[in-house]
Design a protein around this motif. Structure first.
Motif, PDB file in Angstrom:
ATOM      1  N   ASP A 212       0.813  -1.211   0.000  1.00 52.69           N
ATOM      2  CA  ASP A 212       0.000   0.000   0.000  1.00 52.69           C
ATOM      3  C   ASP A 212       0.850   1.266   0.000  1.00 52.69           C
ATOM      4  N   GLN A 213       2.014   1.229   0.644  1.00 48.81           N
ATOM      5  CA  GLN A 213       2.888   2.382   0.725  1.00 48.81           C
ATOM      6  C   GLN A 213       4.178   2.110  -0.049  1.00 48.81           C
ATOM      7  N   ILE A 214       4.525   3.023  -0.947  1.00 50.22           N
ATOM      8  CA  ILE A 214       5.696   2.868  -1.790  1.00 50.22           C
ATOM      9  C   ILE A 214       6.762   3.875  -1.356  1.00 50.22           C
ATOM     10  N   GLU A 215       8.000   3.424  -1.210  1.00 46.83           N
ATOM     11  CA  GLU A 215       9.110   4.354  -0.934  1.00 46.83           C
ATOM     12  C   GLU A 215       9.461   5.054  -2.240  1.00 46.83           C
ATOM     13  N   VAL A 216       9.334   6.371  -2.245  1.00 41.46           N
ATOM     14  CA  VAL A 216       9.409   7.134  -3.486  1.00 41.46           C
ATOM     15  C   VAL A 216      10.786   7.047  -4.139  1.00 41.46           C
ATOM     16  N   GLY A 217      11.860   7.162  -3.350  1.00 46.57           N
ATOM     17  CA  GLY A 217      13.202   7.185  -3.917  1.00 46.57           C
ATOM     18  C   GLY A 217      13.521   5.984  -4.791  1.00 46.57           C
ATOM     19  N   TYR A 219      11.547   3.783  -6.055  1.00 49.52           N
ATOM     20  CA  TYR A 219      10.555   3.666  -7.129  1.00 49.52           C
ATOM     21  C   TYR A 219      10.915   4.565  -8.311  1.00 49.52           C
ATOM     22  N   LEU A 220      11.197   5.859  -8.044  1.00 50.90           N
ATOM     23  CA  LEU A 220      11.536   6.788  -9.124  1.00 50.90           C
ATOM     24  C   LEU A 220      12.893   6.448  -9.739  1.00 50.90           C
ATOM     25  N   THR A 221      13.814   5.954  -8.921  1.00 52.17           N
ATOM     26  CA  THR A 221      15.134   5.593  -9.450  1.00 52.17           C
ATOM     27  C   THR A 221      15.023   4.463 -10.467  1.00 52.17           C
ATOM     28  N   LYS A 222      14.285   3.413 -10.113  1.00 51.12           N
ATOM     29  CA  LYS A 222      14.115   2.297 -11.043  1.00 51.12           C
ATOM     30  C   LYS A 222      13.394   2.747 -12.310  1.00 51.12           C
ATOM     31  N   LEU A 223      12.393   3.609 -12.136  1.00 55.51           N
ATOM     32  CA  LEU A 223      11.626   4.094 -13.279  1.00 55.51           C
ATOM     33  C   LEU A 223      12.523   4.892 -14.222  1.00 55.51           C
ATOM     34  N   CYS A 224      13.309   5.808 -13.666  1.00 59.89           N
ATOM     35  CA  CYS A 224      14.172   6.653 -14.505  1.00 59.89           C
ATOM     36  C   CYS A 224      15.314   5.854 -15.125  1.00 59.89           C
ATOM     37  N   ASP A 225      15.820   4.854 -14.411  1.00 60.98           N
ATOM     38  CA  ASP A 225      16.848   3.991 -14.993  1.00 60.98           C
ATOM     39  C   ASP A 225      16.295   3.266 -16.212  1.00 60.98           C
ATOM     40  N   SER A 226      15.061   2.803 -16.103  1.00 61.73           N
ATOM     41  CA  SER A 226      14.446   2.102 -17.238  1.00 61.73           C
ATOM     42  C   SER A 226      14.206   3.052 -18.407  1.00 61.73           C
ATOM     43  N   LEU A 227      13.757   4.272 -18.107  1.00 57.70           N
ATOM     44  CA  LEU A 227      13.543   5.255 -19.173  1.00 57.70           C
ATOM     45  C   LEU A 227      14.869   5.598 -19.859  1.00 57.70           C
ATOM     46  N   SER A 228      15.930   5.758 -19.078  1.00 54.00           N
ATOM     47  CA  SER A 228      17.243   6.077 -19.654  1.00 54.00           C
ATOM     48  C   SER A 228      17.699   4.972 -20.590  1.00 54.00           C
ATOM     49  N   ALA A 229      17.524   3.727 -20.144  1.00 55.95           N
ATOM     50  CA  ALA A 229      17.981   2.591 -20.945  1.00 55.95           C
ATOM     51  C   ALA A 229      17.241   2.496 -22.272  1.00 55.95           C
ATOM     52  N   VAL A 242      18.196  10.799  -9.996  1.00 57.77           N
ATOM     53  CA  VAL A 242      17.097  10.952  -9.024  1.00 57.77           C
ATOM     54  C   VAL A 242      17.681  11.282  -7.663  1.00 57.77           C
ATOM     55  N   GLU A 243      17.144  12.312  -7.020  1.00 60.71           N
ATOM     56  CA  GLU A 243      17.502  12.660  -5.648  1.00 60.71           C
ATOM     57  C   GLU A 243      16.209  12.722  -4.850  1.00 60.71           C
ATOM     58  N   ALA A 244      16.059  11.814  -3.890  1.00 58.70           N
ATOM     59  CA  ALA A 244      14.799  11.740  -3.142  1.00 58.70           C
ATOM     60  C   ALA A 244      15.077  11.384  -1.688  1.00 58.70           C
ATOM     61  N   ASP A 245      14.232  11.891  -0.799  1.00 60.82           N
ATOM     62  CA  ASP A 245      14.355  11.527   0.606  1.00 60.82           C
ATOM     63  C   ASP A 245      13.651  10.182   0.832  1.00 60.82           C
ATOM     64  N   HIS A 246      13.429   9.850   2.086  1.00 64.61           N
ATOM     65  CA  HIS A 246      12.861   8.541   2.413  1.00 64.61           C
ATOM     66  C   HIS A 246      11.337   8.589   2.525  1.00 64.61           C
ATOM     67  N   ARG A 285      13.862  15.373  -8.569  1.00 67.85           N
ATOM     68  CA  ARG A 285      14.011  15.545  -7.127  1.00 67.85           C
ATOM     69  C   ARG A 285      12.663  15.382  -6.441  1.00 67.85           C
ATOM     70  N   TYR A 286      12.704  14.740  -5.253  1.00 69.46           N
ATOM     71  CA  TYR A 286      11.485  14.572  -4.443  1.00 69.46           C
ATOM     72  C   TYR A 286      11.855  14.837  -2.991  1.00 69.46           C
ATOM     73  N   GLU A 287      11.055  15.681  -2.341  1.00 70.46           N
ATOM     74  CA  GLU A 287      11.254  15.957  -0.922  1.00 70.46           C
ATOM     75  C   GLU A 287       9.894  16.038  -0.256  1.00 70.46           C
ATOM     76  N   SER A 288       9.840  15.639   1.012  1.00 70.75           N
ATOM     77  CA  SER A 288       8.552  15.614   1.712  1.00 70.75           C
ATOM     78  C   SER A 288       8.739  15.990   3.169  1.00 70.75           C
ATOM     79  N   THR A 289       7.694  16.609   3.714  1.00 70.34           N
ATOM     80  CA  THR A 289       7.622  16.926   5.136  1.00 70.34           C
ATOM     81  C   THR A 289       6.179  16.725   5.570  1.00 70.34           C
TER      82      THR A 289
END
Length: 362
Positions: A212-217, A219-229, A242-246, A285-289
């Motif tokens: 139900d809960q996805i760690e954003v960092g 997730y976006l890293t794998k997605l962008c790596d696939s897009l780059s490839a 990708v630069e993302a917090d937890h 970049r992703y940041e959250s508070t």
């Protein structure tokens, strides 16, 4: 004035009164396991009377209902060695009472002035407690089985969705190659790319385990790596970072966020760098508070000359704006230097000021 010392009869009367005040069944046995005293609760629960109890061997009580192998082990082997035992569990079908689970606590009493010994034997009926524990265990087992079935169904559904998207993408590509109109071919290829984007987002969520809960960092890293490839050619010196917090995000929102990132990264790869550059960079970049979060996609490309990903910029821009609205966020754009798209959801938290595009690209 001296207080008179109670006699033996008075002591026995006091002891019996103490035994009778105990709410749980209790027996006092001599060294030969004959009953010296029994609590009123013992008589009531096991439906025996004092006449057929006092002075009788424990194993003969109630037509032998206490002649239980586990109880013999406790009284004849364990107690002589250890003098005490707590929580010894016995399951037995007592005549006139029914199946019961009893916890037995036993104490061997040794007197300083006498060679005689006494055994105190207390019973706690835990039949109802054990039944509740079994029900809980069965319920937990059923729940785990339902969760396993749900996971299997979810995996099967994800597999079928992935296959369906691949089939649709293949059909669109075949049609694009078959048509003669350049405009139609462009639209079909564009639709083909959109379907592949959805498939990629879906595959990355599937890789996250369907939680139900996805760690954003990650997730976006794998997605962008696939897009780059898939999007960046071997001759292009372009980096997607990708630069993302937890931070965590619900899997339903992760789909929308993944599609937004896919559209914006593809837009940057296609248009931000018309000529090869050694320092070409697309930064996500992703940041959250708290509930607040910010998603920023920026590049150090040609900036103002890059097609703007807005509703006026074609299907991709319309998709992004719709998804931003779906996330209850707002989007801002900056084109100096490069292109920066900032998407923010204010939530209840307060985010600090975002790094400027120039600082982020340095």
């Amino acid at each position: 004035m001296n207080t008179p010392i109670p006699g033996i009869e008075d002591a026995q009367t006091l002891a019996q009164a103490i035994v009778d005040t105990i709410h749980e069944p209790l027996l006092v046995l001599d060294a030969r396991l004959r009953v010296l005293a029994a609590s009123r609760a013992f008589y009531d629960i096991f439906r025996v009377d004092p006449e057929h109890t006092m002075g009788c061997l424990l194993y003969d009580l109630g037509d032998g209902q206490w002649n239980i192998p586990a109880l013999r082990l406790l009284l004849e082997t364990i107690i002589p060695e250890k003098t005490a035992m707590d929580g010894f569990e016995v399951d037995h079908d007592f005549p006139g009472v029914g199946p019961r689970t009893m916890l037995l606590n036993a104490r061997k009493v040794i007197y300083e002035t006498s060679a005689n010994t006494t055994i105190l034997l207390a019973f706690t009926d835990v039949t109802a407690r054990r039944a509740i524990e079994r029900e809980k265990a069965e319920l937990l087992e059923r729940t785990e089985e339902l969760l396993r079935q749900k996971q299997m169904l979810l995996q099967e559904m994800q597999h079928r969705v992935a296959n369906s998207l691949q089939i649709i993408a293949s059909i669109l590509l075949i049609k694009a190659r078959a048509v003669t109109s350049e405009e139609t071919r462009h639209h079909l290829k564009d639709a083909h790319q959109r379907v592949l984007s959805v498939a990629e987002v879906q595959s990355q969520l599937h890789a996250s385990g369907g939680v139900d809960q996805i760690e954003v960092g990650p997730y976006l890293t794998k997605l962008c790596d696939s897009l780059s490839a898939s999007m960046i050619g071997e001759t292009q010196a372009m980096l997607v970072r990708v630069e993302a917090d937890h931070g965590l995000i619900g899997s339903d929102k992760a789909v929308s966020m993944g599609l937004i990132v896919t559209e914006l990264v593809i837009n940057a790869i296609k248009y931000a760098f018309p000529t090869n550059r050694a320092d070409a960079l697309v930064l996500v970049r992703y940041e959250s508070t708290g509930d607040a979060w910010a998603l920023i996609v920026q590049d150090n490309g040609i900036g103002a000359d890059t097609p703007v990903p807005s509703a006026h910029g074609g299907l991709g821009g319309a998709i992004v704006e719709a998804l931003v609205k779906q996330l209850d966020a707002h989007m801002t754009l900056s084109t100096s230097p490069g292109m920066t798209v900032s998407i923010r959801h204010t939530g209840e938290g307060v985010l600090g000021s975002a790094t400027s595009p120039a600082q982020a690209m340095s």
